[in-house]
Structures are given as structure tokens and as C-alpha cells.
Design a protein around this motif. Sequence first.
Motif, PDB file in Angstrom:
ATOM      1  N   GLU A 293       0.781  -1.304   0.123  1.00 14.73           N
ATOM      2  CA  GLU A 293       0.133  -0.008  -0.127  1.00 14.73           C
ATOM      3  C   GLU A 293       0.966   1.116  -0.078  1.00 14.73           C
ATOM      4  O   GLU A 293       1.754   1.309   0.751  1.00 14.73           O
ATOM      5  N   ASP A 294       0.608   2.058  -0.822  1.00 14.17           N
ATOM      6  CA  ASP A 294       1.377   3.598  -1.031  1.00 14.17           C
ATOM      7  C   ASP A 294       1.193   4.230   0.460  1.00 14.17           C
ATOM      8  O   ASP A 294       0.081   4.433   0.764  1.00 14.17           O
ATOM      9  N   LYS A 295       2.353   4.955   0.922  1.00 12.55           N
ATOM     10  CA  LYS A 295       2.321   5.579   2.080  1.00 12.55           C
ATOM     11  C   LYS A 295       2.806   6.875   1.920  1.00 12.55           C
ATOM     12  O   LYS A 295       4.151   7.045   1.257  1.00 12.55           O
ATOM     13  N   VAL A 296       2.515   7.815   2.471  1.00 14.34           N
ATOM     14  CA  VAL A 296       3.089   9.340   2.564  1.00 14.34           C
ATOM     15  C   VAL A 296       3.181   9.634   3.893  1.00 14.34           C
ATOM     16  O   VAL A 296       1.880   9.948   4.556  1.00 14.34           O
ATOM     17  N   VAL A 297       4.208   9.914   4.442  1.00 15.05           N
ATOM     18  CA  VAL A 297       4.358  10.500   5.877  1.00 15.05           C
ATOM     19  C   VAL A 297       4.909  11.849   5.937  1.00 15.05           C
ATOM     20  O   VAL A 297       6.059  12.061   5.441  1.00 15.05           O
ATOM     21  N   GLN A 298       4.248  12.931   6.763  1.00 18.18           N
ATOM     22  CA  GLN A 298       4.843  14.024   6.819  1.00 18.18           C
ATOM     23  C   GLN A 298       5.365  14.151   8.220  1.00 18.18           C
ATOM     24  O   GLN A 298       4.499  13.719   9.310  1.00 18.18           O
ATOM     25  N   SER A 299       6.091  14.957   8.486  1.00 10.37           N
ATOM     26  CA  SER A 299       6.620  15.498   9.887  1.00 10.37           C
ATOM     27  C   SER A 299       7.091  17.013   9.693  1.00 10.37           C
ATOM     28  O   SER A 299       7.748  17.269   8.798  1.00 10.37           O
ATOM     29  N   PRO A 300       7.131  17.718  10.843  1.00  9.67           N
ATOM     30  CA  PRO A 300       6.312  17.437  12.100  1.00  9.67           C
ATOM     31  C   PRO A 300       4.584  17.299  11.812  1.00  9.67           C
ATOM     32  O   PRO A 300       4.040  17.959  10.681  1.00  9.67           O
ATOM     33  N   LEU A 301       3.642  16.952  12.536  1.00  5.48           N
ATOM     34  CA  LEU A 301       2.662  17.044  12.315  1.00  5.48           C
ATOM     35  C   LEU A 301       2.034  18.588  12.493  1.00  5.48           C
ATOM     36  O   LEU A 301       1.002  19.017  11.961  1.00  5.48           O
ATOM     37  N   SER A 302       2.368  19.096  13.433  1.00  8.80           N
ATOM     38  CA  SER A 302       2.186  20.561  13.635  1.00  8.80           C
ATOM     39  C   SER A 302       3.496  21.384  13.859  1.00  8.80           C
ATOM     40  O   SER A 302       4.363  20.822  14.616  1.00  8.80           O
ATOM     41  N   LEU A 303       3.247  22.588  13.658  1.00  3.84           N
ATOM     42  CA  LEU A 303       4.854  23.309  13.843  1.00  3.84           C
ATOM     43  C   LEU A 303       4.005  24.871  14.377  1.00  3.84           C
ATOM     44  O   LEU A 303       3.410  25.280  13.513  1.00  3.84           O
TER      45      LEU A 303
ATOM     46  N   THR B  33      -1.245   2.480  -9.227  1.00  4.16           N
ATOM     47  CA  THR B  33      -2.003   1.652 -10.199  1.00  4.16           C
ATOM     48  C   THR B  33      -3.043   2.333 -10.961  1.00  4.16           C
ATOM     49  O   THR B  33      -3.536   1.973 -12.086  1.00  4.16           O
ATOM     50  N   SER B  34      -3.523   3.320 -10.354  1.00  3.68           N
ATOM     51  CA  SER B  34      -4.764   4.140 -10.907  1.00  3.68           C
ATOM     52  C   SER B  34      -4.161   5.527 -11.436  1.00  3.68           C
ATOM     53  O   SER B  34      -3.748   6.336 -10.707  1.00  3.68           O
ATOM     54  N   TYR B  35      -4.561   5.806 -12.641  1.00  5.62           N
ATOM     55  CA  TYR B  35      -4.060   6.947 -13.294  1.00  5.62           C
ATOM     56  C   TYR B  35      -4.692   7.808 -12.722  1.00  5.62           C
ATOM     57  O   TYR B  35      -5.899   8.089 -12.539  1.00  5.62           O
ATOM     58  N   GLY B  36      -3.742   9.141 -12.159  1.00  8.91           N
ATOM     59  CA  GLY B  36      -4.506  10.183 -11.631  1.00  8.91           C
ATOM     60  C   GLY B  36      -4.908  10.361 -10.191  1.00  8.91           C
ATOM     61  O   GLY B  36      -5.196  11.170  -9.606  1.00  8.91           O
ATOM     62  N   LYS B  37      -4.514   8.976  -9.563  1.00 12.40           N
ATOM     63  CA  LYS B  37      -5.049   9.040  -8.340  1.00 12.40           C
ATOM     64  C   LYS B  37      -4.034   9.816  -7.419  1.00 12.40           C
ATOM     65  O   LYS B  37      -2.788   9.455  -7.594  1.00 12.40           O
ATOM     66  N   LEU B  38      -4.337  10.477  -6.565  1.00 11.40           N
ATOM     67  CA  LEU B  38      -3.181  11.238  -5.585  1.00 11.40           C
ATOM     68  C   LEU B  38      -3.577  10.534  -4.136  1.00 11.40           C
ATOM     69  O   LEU B  38      -4.370  10.264  -3.747  1.00 11.40           O
ATOM     70  N   THR B  39      -2.260  10.224  -3.606  1.00  8.89           N
ATOM     71  CA  THR B  39      -2.243   9.757  -2.167  1.00  8.89           C
ATOM     72  C   THR B  39      -1.760  10.709  -1.293  1.00  8.89           C
ATOM     73  O   THR B  39      -0.762  11.299  -1.592  1.00  8.89           O
ATOM     74  N   PHE B  40      -2.659  11.317  -0.308  1.00 12.17           N
ATOM     75  CA  PHE B  40      -2.159  12.511   0.496  1.00 12.17           C
ATOM     76  C   PHE B  40      -1.581  12.032   1.737  1.00 12.17           C
ATOM     77  O   PHE B  40      -2.054  11.046   2.507  1.00 12.17           O
ATOM     78  N   GLY B  41      -0.564  12.879   2.202  1.00 13.88           N
ATOM     79  CA  GLY B  41      -0.056  12.638   3.626  1.00 13.88           C
ATOM     80  C   GLY B  41      -1.096  13.225   4.426  1.00 13.88           C
ATOM     81  O   GLY B  41      -2.071  13.871   4.210  1.00 13.88           O
ATOM     82  N   GLN B  42      -0.695  13.054   5.855  1.00 10.93           N
ATOM     83  CA  GLN B  42      -1.858  13.333   6.850  1.00 10.93           C
ATOM     84  C   GLN B  42      -1.671  14.939   7.201  1.00 10.93           C
ATOM     85  O   GLN B  42      -2.604  15.660   7.765  1.00 10.93           O
ATOM     86  N   GLY B  43      -0.431  15.774   6.443  1.00 10.42           N
ATOM     87  CA  GLY B  43      -0.464  17.065   6.553  1.00 10.42           C
ATOM     88  C   GLY B  43       0.268  17.742   7.765  1.00 10.42           C
ATOM     89  O   GLY B  43       0.198  16.739   8.809  1.00 10.42           O
ATOM     90  N   THR B  44       0.871  18.731   7.421  1.00  9.01           N
ATOM     91  CA  THR B  44       1.594  19.539   8.664  1.00  9.01           C
ATOM     92  C   THR B  44       0.810  20.699   8.766  1.00  9.01           C
ATOM     93  O   THR B  44       0.516  21.499   7.789  1.00  9.01           O
ATOM     94  N   ILE B  45       0.379  20.860  10.155  1.00  9.47           N
ATOM     95  CA  ILE B  45      -0.486  22.281  10.496  1.00  9.47           C
ATOM     96  C   ILE B  45       0.696  23.315  11.014  1.00  9.47           C
ATOM     97  O   ILE B  45       1.352  23.036  12.074  1.00  9.47           O
ATOM     98  N   LEU B  46       1.019  24.444  10.001  1.00  3.35           N
ATOM     99  CA  LEU B  46       1.657  25.524  10.355  1.00  3.35           C
ATOM    100  C   LEU B  46       0.947  26.668  10.821  1.00  3.35           C
ATOM    101  O   LEU B  46       0.083  27.051  10.254  1.00  3.35           O
ATOM    102  N   THR B  47       1.456  27.214  12.050  1.00  2.00           N
ATOM    103  CA  THR B  47       0.897  28.385  12.677  1.00  2.00           C
ATOM    104  C   THR B  47       1.933  29.461  12.723  1.00  2.00           C
ATOM    105  O   THR B  47       2.958  29.128  13.578  1.00  2.00           O
ATOM    106  N   VAL B  48       1.830  30.362  12.438  1.00  7.71           N
ATOM    107  CA  VAL B  48       2.742  31.483  12.389  1.00  7.71           C
ATOM    108  C   VAL B  48       2.013  32.765  13.165  1.00  7.71           C
ATOM    109  O   VAL B  48       1.037  33.253  12.757  1.00  7.71           O
ATOM    110  N   HIS B  49       2.710  33.219  14.397  1.00  4.28           N
ATOM    111  CA  HIS B  49       2.299  34.096  15.227  1.00  4.28           C
ATOM    112  C   HIS B  49       2.764  35.354  14.812  1.00  4.28           C
ATOM    113  O   HIS B  49       4.001  35.212  14.478  1.00  4.28           O
ATOM    114  N   PRO B  50       2.181  36.462  14.947  1.00  8.90           N
ATOM    115  CA  PRO B  50       2.995  37.822  14.663  1.00  8.90           C
ATOM    116  C   PRO B  50       4.313  38.106  15.658  1.00  8.90           C
ATOM    117  O   PRO B  50       3.997  37.478  16.623  1.00  8.90           O
TER     118      PRO B  50
END
Lengths: 117, 112
Positions: free
Chosen positions: B1-11, B95-112
Motif C-alpha cells: 500500500e502506498d504511504k506518505v508520511v509528513q513530519s512534523p504534524l504541527s509546527l 496503479t490508478s491513473y490520476g490517483k493522488l495519495t495524500f499525507g496527513q499534513g503539517t499544520i503550520l501556525t505563524v504568530h505575529p
Amino acid sequence: SAVISQKPSRDICQRGTSLTIQCQVDSQVTMMFWYRQQPGQSLTLIATANQGSEATYESGFVIDKFPISRPNLTFSTLTVSNMSPEDSSIYLCSVQTAGTGFNNEQFFGPGTRLTVL
Amino acid sequence: EDKVVQSPLSLVVHEGDTVTLNCSYEVTNFRSLLWYKQEKKAPTFLFMLTSSGIEKKSGRLSSILDKKELFSILNITATQTGDSAVYLCVFAGGTSYGKLTFGQGTILTVHP
């Protein structure tokens, strides 16, 4: 890139009912896709909407629950049938424009936020 | 199974900081790796990477792919509050043309 619109942008529905989401593109596109994003999760592909033929569903998604139409190269609909609270998600359509070949660059519509009570 | 892992999960950072977001993948039939920015609902396309070692740049954002080590990074320099979003690393192929597999995402918060 293509300009993509979705209707409705959000809806609140009662369980057991069905909702049809429309996706309209301002130009002809080769491929259209439907994704679901459940709360706190990333996007998951539901199906590829094929023009003039039945959609191709990913594992875990079936036509009876998520019937899809694509009557032409600029329009598609996704129906969420017999809804339950677990169907509460953001539903997004995406398109891959002609000319991108196998590069898979996709553009997303603004999404439909569905809440099922 | 295709796997995409992102880090960090939040920043969480302050304006002006530089951030590096990481993405590793284990996939079959690699075609490209894409980065998207998601602020409210719709992901916005940032970059598509197909070749190793070639940096893509757009303003303060840049990204590079290492196909040997199976990872990609997204750099944002001189961050601004408008950079606050979820950044998605996405694999195209399989195997599926056009299929995108997404990572879980990194939540970025930028404070002033």
C-alpha cells in the motif's frame, strides 16, 4: 489552471436523506475526481468520474452510496445517499487539465462542507 | 500500500522564522510528488516535483525531491501569518491513473 465551482458550498442534512453536489469547470478537462476529507483527516479519493461511462471507485467506496455522473467534459455530480452522521465531511472535486499528461497536477474546487444530523 | 508520511504534524513559529516541512514516502510506480497548501477547504497547488535534486522555487517557498532516499522537503523562509495553513505532501502514481495519495499534513501556525 481551471476555474472550478461547487454547489452547494455547505449544507446541513438529516440522516437518511441524500444530497447531490455539483462540480462545474470553466473549460474541458480530461479527468475529474471526487475526494472526501473527514474532520481532522487528510483527503481520500472516492472515485474518478469518467465521461460517458460509469465512475471508477476506490476501495471502500461503492456506487450505491456515492453515485456519480459526468455527462460532459465540464460537469460532474456526486450524490451522498442515505446519509448518516459519519458522512459529515468536506467533499471536493478536482480536475486534471488536458496537456498535463501523466504529471497528475490537479486543481481543486472550493469544496462542499456537509453536516449530517 | 502506498504511504506518505509528513513530519512534523504541527509546527508553531513566529513571523520571520524559517521552517522546513518533511515528507517521506513508500510508493509504487512513482510519477510525481506534489505539495499543496490548504487554508479553509480547497487545497491550493504549490509545486510538482518529478526529478531528484532540482529545487523548485516560488517566492519564499522552495521544495526539493530526493528519489533515492524517498523524501521531499518544503522550505518557507521569512514566514508570515498568511503562511498559516495545512501543508499537504501528495504522491501521484500507483496503479490508478490520476490517483493522488495524500499525507496527513503539517499544520503550520505563524504568530505575529
